[in-house]
Design a protein around this motif. Structure first.
Motif, PDB file in Angstrom:
ATOM      1  N   ILE A 106       0.961  -1.044  -0.142  1.00  0.00           N
ATOM      2  CA  ILE A 106      -0.119  -0.051   0.034  1.00  0.00           C
ATOM      3  C   ILE A 106       0.859   1.126  -0.053  1.00  0.00           C
ATOM      4  O   ILE A 106       0.385   2.102  -1.093  1.00  0.00           O
ATOM      5  CB  ILE A 106      -1.053   0.032   1.319  1.00  0.00           C
ATOM      6  CG1 ILE A 106      -1.725  -1.137   1.283  1.00  0.00           C
ATOM      7  CG2 ILE A 106      -1.725   1.336   1.290  1.00  0.00           C
ATOM      8  CD1 ILE A 106      -2.889  -1.160   2.369  1.00  0.00           C
ATOM      9  N   ALA A 107       1.948   1.248   0.732  1.00  0.00           N
ATOM     10  CA  ALA A 107       2.938   2.364   1.015  1.00  0.00           C
ATOM     11  C   ALA A 107       3.482   2.872  -0.357  1.00  0.00           C
ATOM     12  O   ALA A 107       3.719   3.913  -0.819  1.00  0.00           O
ATOM     13  CB  ALA A 107       3.995   2.150   1.863  1.00  0.00           C
ATOM     14  N   ARG A 108       3.833   1.697  -1.241  1.00  0.00           N
ATOM     15  CA  ARG A 108       4.479   1.714  -2.372  1.00  0.00           C
ATOM     16  C   ARG A 108       3.548   2.416  -3.449  1.00  0.00           C
ATOM     17  O   ARG A 108       4.007   3.339  -4.268  1.00  0.00           O
ATOM     18  CB  ARG A 108       5.141   0.379  -2.883  1.00  0.00           C
ATOM     19  CG  ARG A 108       6.004   0.735  -3.980  1.00  0.00           C
ATOM     20  CD  ARG A 108       6.904  -0.513  -4.054  1.00  0.00           C
ATOM     21  NE  ARG A 108       7.970  -0.428  -5.305  1.00  0.00           N
ATOM     22  CZ  ARG A 108       8.284  -1.360  -5.890  1.00  0.00           C
ATOM     23  NH1 ARG A 108       8.341  -2.422  -5.634  1.00  0.00           N
ATOM     24  NH2 ARG A 108       9.056  -0.968  -7.021  1.00  0.00           N
ATOM     25  N   ALA A 109       2.303   1.897  -3.331  1.00  0.00           N
ATOM     26  CA  ALA A 109       1.220   2.324  -4.192  1.00  0.00           C
ATOM     27  C   ALA A 109       1.164   3.840  -4.148  1.00  0.00           C
ATOM     28  O   ALA A 109       0.711   4.593  -5.202  1.00  0.00           O
ATOM     29  CB  ALA A 109      -0.087   1.382  -4.233  1.00  0.00           C
ATOM     30  N   GLN A 110       0.932   4.225  -2.794  1.00  0.00           N
ATOM     31  CA  GLN A 110       0.798   5.388  -2.635  1.00  0.00           C
ATOM     32  C   GLN A 110       1.918   6.630  -2.703  1.00  0.00           C
ATOM     33  O   GLN A 110       1.752   7.588  -3.005  1.00  0.00           O
ATOM     34  CB  GLN A 110       0.313   5.759  -0.803  1.00  0.00           C
ATOM     35  CG  GLN A 110      -0.955   5.275  -0.675  1.00  0.00           C
ATOM     36  CD  GLN A 110      -1.228   5.173   0.944  1.00  0.00           C
ATOM     37  OE1 GLN A 110      -0.266   4.588   1.612  1.00  0.00           O
ATOM     38  NE2 GLN A 110      -2.314   5.490   1.188  1.00  0.00           N
ATOM     39  N   THR A 111       3.115   6.244  -2.588  1.00  0.00           N
ATOM     40  CA  THR A 111       4.106   7.002  -2.672  1.00  0.00           C
ATOM     41  C   THR A 111       4.984   7.022  -4.146  1.00  0.00           C
ATOM     42  O   THR A 111       5.142   8.016  -4.699  1.00  0.00           O
ATOM     43  CB  THR A 111       5.310   6.806  -1.700  1.00  0.00           C
ATOM     44  OG1 THR A 111       5.512   5.389  -1.725  1.00  0.00           O
ATOM     45  CG2 THR A 111       4.996   7.131  -0.432  1.00  0.00           C
ATOM     46  N   GLU A 112       4.991   5.626  -4.482  1.00  0.00           N
ATOM     47  CA  GLU A 112       5.586   5.711  -5.918  1.00  0.00           C
ATOM     48  C   GLU A 112       4.741   5.769  -6.988  1.00  0.00           C
ATOM     49  O   GLU A 112       5.097   6.338  -8.202  1.00  0.00           O
ATOM     50  CB  GLU A 112       6.626   4.208  -6.099  1.00  0.00           C
ATOM     51  CG  GLU A 112       7.630   4.274  -5.086  1.00  0.00           C
ATOM     52  CD  GLU A 112       8.373   2.956  -5.255  1.00  0.00           C
ATOM     53  OE1 GLU A 112       8.504   2.486  -6.415  1.00  0.00           O
ATOM     54  OE2 GLU A 112       9.064   2.408  -3.926  1.00  0.00           O
ATOM     55  N   TRP A 113       3.712   4.602  -7.071  1.00  0.00           N
ATOM     56  CA  TRP A 113       2.802   4.844  -8.147  1.00  0.00           C
ATOM     57  C   TRP A 113       1.820   5.669  -8.150  1.00  0.00           C
ATOM     58  O   TRP A 113       1.157   6.180  -9.216  1.00  0.00           O
ATOM     59  CB  TRP A 113       2.218   3.454  -8.072  1.00  0.00           C
ATOM     60  CG  TRP A 113       3.343   2.340  -8.226  1.00  0.00           C
ATOM     61  CD1 TRP A 113       4.765   2.180  -8.726  1.00  0.00           C
ATOM     62  CD2 TRP A 113       3.239   1.020  -7.380  1.00  0.00           C
ATOM     63  NE1 TRP A 113       5.327   1.125  -8.486  1.00  0.00           N
ATOM     64  CE2 TRP A 113       4.467   0.416  -7.758  1.00  0.00           C
ATOM     65  CE3 TRP A 113       2.196   0.409  -6.774  1.00  0.00           C
ATOM     66  CZ2 TRP A 113       4.578  -0.960  -7.151  1.00  0.00           C
ATOM     67  CZ3 TRP A 113       2.318  -0.985  -6.238  1.00  0.00           C
ATOM     68  CH2 TRP A 113       3.635  -1.531  -6.428  1.00  0.00           C
ATOM     69  N   LYS A 114       1.461   6.379  -7.014  1.00  0.00           N
ATOM     70  CA  LYS A 114       0.452   7.143  -6.710  1.00  0.00           C
ATOM     71  C   LYS A 114      -0.950   6.698  -7.786  1.00  0.00           C
ATOM     72  O   LYS A 114      -1.375   7.362  -8.339  1.00  0.00           O
ATOM     73  CB  LYS A 114       0.718   8.522  -7.415  1.00  0.00           C
ATOM     74  CG  LYS A 114       1.787   9.240  -6.373  1.00  0.00           C
ATOM     75  CD  LYS A 114       1.968  10.746  -6.635  1.00  0.00           C
ATOM     76  CE  LYS A 114       2.989  11.481  -5.839  1.00  0.00           C
ATOM     77  NZ  LYS A 114       3.726  10.719  -4.837  1.00  0.00           N
ATOM     78  N   ALA A 115      -1.277   5.460  -7.345  1.00  0.00           N
ATOM     79  CA  ALA A 115      -2.107   4.832  -8.142  1.00  0.00           C
ATOM     80  C   ALA A 115      -3.174   3.928  -7.159  1.00  0.00           C
ATOM     81  O   ALA A 115      -2.611   2.966  -6.619  1.00  0.00           O
ATOM     82  CB  ALA A 115      -1.898   4.026  -9.467  1.00  0.00           C
TER      83      ALA A 115
END
Length: 163
Positions: free
Chosen positions: A96-105
């Motif tokens: 979830i953190a990676r989707a929120q910070t890196e992918w923003k999706a």
């Protein structure tokens, strides 16, 4: 691979799977997931959306390669469940953190959960969801891991070799 595993658990797309946790003192316990489900619930706190994600997993002990592990003990089984919960929760939170910070999706459908919870508020949020609201979305992850069967309960072959 780890993110896709977490994603599938989050959206309830796991029919069967195999995972493992490390044993104290070396070795591992392999568990076979026989059923998994997930539930997303959105609510608003202080005007901001929040997601409660609950993942429920039922598994069987598939293989044990640990020394001195008593699978007939309810305390041991609960420890295995707790450590399996912790491992899966950490993997989901990292994804979830990676989707929120890196992918923003929002790959997980959290926006849809927000829309179902409050369609009027969603109308105000939807245009900036991925860029403004999703990156700051608080997601509370709860994992319930339940071991159903332990198979044949005998000492690990490691104990026999050592003895």
């Amino acid at each position: 691979e780890s993110e896709s595993r977490a994603y599938n658990f989050m959206i309830g797309n796991v029919r069967s799977s195999v995972g493992h946790i490390e044993c104290d003192g070396g070795g591992k316990i392999v568990h076979e997931v026989i059923r998994a489900s997930s539930k997303q619930q959105a609510r608003f706190i202080g005007g901001r959306p929040r997601i409660d994600l609950t993942v429920q997993v039922r598994a069987n002990v598939g293989e044990v390669a640990c020394r001195n592990l008593d699978l007939s003990s309810a305390e041991t089984i609960r420890d295995i469940e707790r450590r399996s919960e912790d491992k899966l929760r950490a993997l989901i939170e990292k994804t979830i953190a990676r989707a929120q910070t890196e992918w923003k999706a929002d790959l997980f459908g959290f926006g849809e959960a927000v829309r179902r919870a409050d369609p009027r508020r969603w109308e105000r949020l939807k245009n900036g969801w991925d860029e403004r609201y999703f990156p700051d979305l608080q997601v509370n992850v709860r994992v319930h891991f339940q071991m159903k069967q332990t198979g044949t309960i005998t000492d690990s072959f490691l104990n026999e070799m050592a003895g």
